[in-house]
Design a protein around this motif. Structure first.
Motif: not given
Length: 363
Positions: A166-170, A180-185, A328-332, A346-349
């Motif tokens: 999972v990409l975090v802040e990227r 195509a990766l999961d991401r949270v930013r 959220r990233a850890a949950e994903l 792709h989650l935008d917080v």
């Protein structure tokens, strides 16, 4: 002696009826089976209406309407899993991101281990390799990309890892393998636009931005420009930080100070968004020493909320929900590792605006 599936089901029913409710992990330990096997049993029994599933627990039907405090603790469906997390630092900004990920991992029975890149691009790979070699089952990854996204022709390696990532802040642009990766930013563009919107609501018609060079600067600039255009505001003069980056921190402060003073005195700027709040705390006394009063002559909103409330003039600030991003990233990642189905996300917080004294109000 291993129980037949029908015997396991009867044993599950007996235990849950006796206790009213039990955690999945507790039931699996009691029966001597894996959590995966036990969850499959519970799904079958729940489908027959013989038990209820709630918050990672198995609940006897007669207990379902009891107050929530009588239920077991939150689910621990990731017992034994190790989440690897590579971040540039565990200090400024990322301390809360890591904390959110750690709390979520522990709530699910997993463990978080961290590797640091110190913003050195060549250090991302070795940190990932080290975490995987010591047992990480999946990765929360913040690569050292200068603009939050990979430069053309780089960064494909993050999509080629053999574990869920999972990409975090990227983020990665469309067409890039990592897209195509999961991401949270954090939606930094929204945060900058929200600041401009607030200032416009106070009556300011010419708003400047002074943002230091960092991976999020491009999104801040994009949000600022979009809001200025959408609200029909007058364009402010271009910041000197938009050109050649300052060689030193002292030069950056000097250039920003000169820019803001000139913007107020010669170009009619009455408000500014300053990244970061730590920079704003340094700049405001210097502005006032040059005769620019805050907020009377220049309303200031800082981007980030690390130290904003502690300023001599408490700073109105855009506050990214950093802990929420990590959680959220850890949950994903746990969803991927425990086999819960679902499309990639792709989650935008969205950040919050915390209003204090530094932006004042126009009469």
């Amino acid at each position: 002696m291993r129980l037949h599936v029908d015997q396991r089901h009867e044993r599950v029913l007996a235990l849950v009826r006796e206790h009213g409710s039990m955690r999945v992990a507790e039931l699996a330990a009691e029966l001597g089976v894996s959590a995966v096997t036990l969850r499959r049993d519970v799904e079958t029994l729940a489908g027959q209406g013989r038990v209820h599933r709630l918050h990672g627990a198995v609940v006897w039907p007669g207990e379902r309407d009891e107050p929530e405090q009588h239920l077991p603790a939150p689910r621990r469906d990731a017992d034994g899993l190790v989440l690897g997390m590579v971040v540039p630092t565990t200090g400024y900004y990322y301390a809360d991101v890591v904390q959110g990920a750690r709390e979520t991992a522990e709530a699910h029975g997993a463990r978080l281990v961290v590797g640091l890149s110190h913003y050195l691009p060549d250090e991302d790979g070795p940190q990932v390799k080290r975490l995987l070699s010591t047992g990480a089952n999946g990765l929360l990854l913040t690569p050292s990309w200068e603009r939050s996204a990979p430069e053309p022709g780089t960064g494909a390696w993050v999509a080629e890892l053999d574990v869920p990532t999972v990409l975090v802040e990227r983020w990665a642009p469309l067409g890039h393998p990592a897209a195509a990766l999961d991401r949270v930013r954090t939606d930094h563009a929204y945060g900058a636009a929200r600041a401009v919107q607030h200032l416009a609501g106070l009556g300011h018609r010419k708003v400047a931005i002074a943002a230091q060079e960092n991976p999020h600067r491009g999104r801040l600039q994009a949000g600022y420009e979009a809001a200025v255009d959408a609200l029909g505001l007058e364009p402010a003069p271009v910041s000197p930080l938009d050109g050649k980056p300052a060689a030193t921190r002292a030069e950056r402060f000097d250039r920003t100070l000169d820019y803001l003073c000139e913007a107020v005195e010669r170009h009619g700027v009455t408000a500014a968004l300053v990244h970061s709040d730590a920079d704003a705390i340094v700049l405001i006394p210097r502005l006032q020493a040059r005769g620019v009063r805050v907020p009377e002559d220049l309303a200031v909103i800082a981007y980030d909320d690390e130290v904003a409330p502690l300023a001599d003039v408490p700073l109105t600030a855009v506050a990214p929900a950093k802990r929420e991003v990590g959680a959220r990233a850890a949950e994903l990642l746990i969803d991927r590792l425990t086999g819960r189905p679902g499309a990639r996300r792709h989650l935008d917080v969205l950040p919050e605006l915390k209003v204090r004294a530094s932006c004042g109000e126009l009469g």
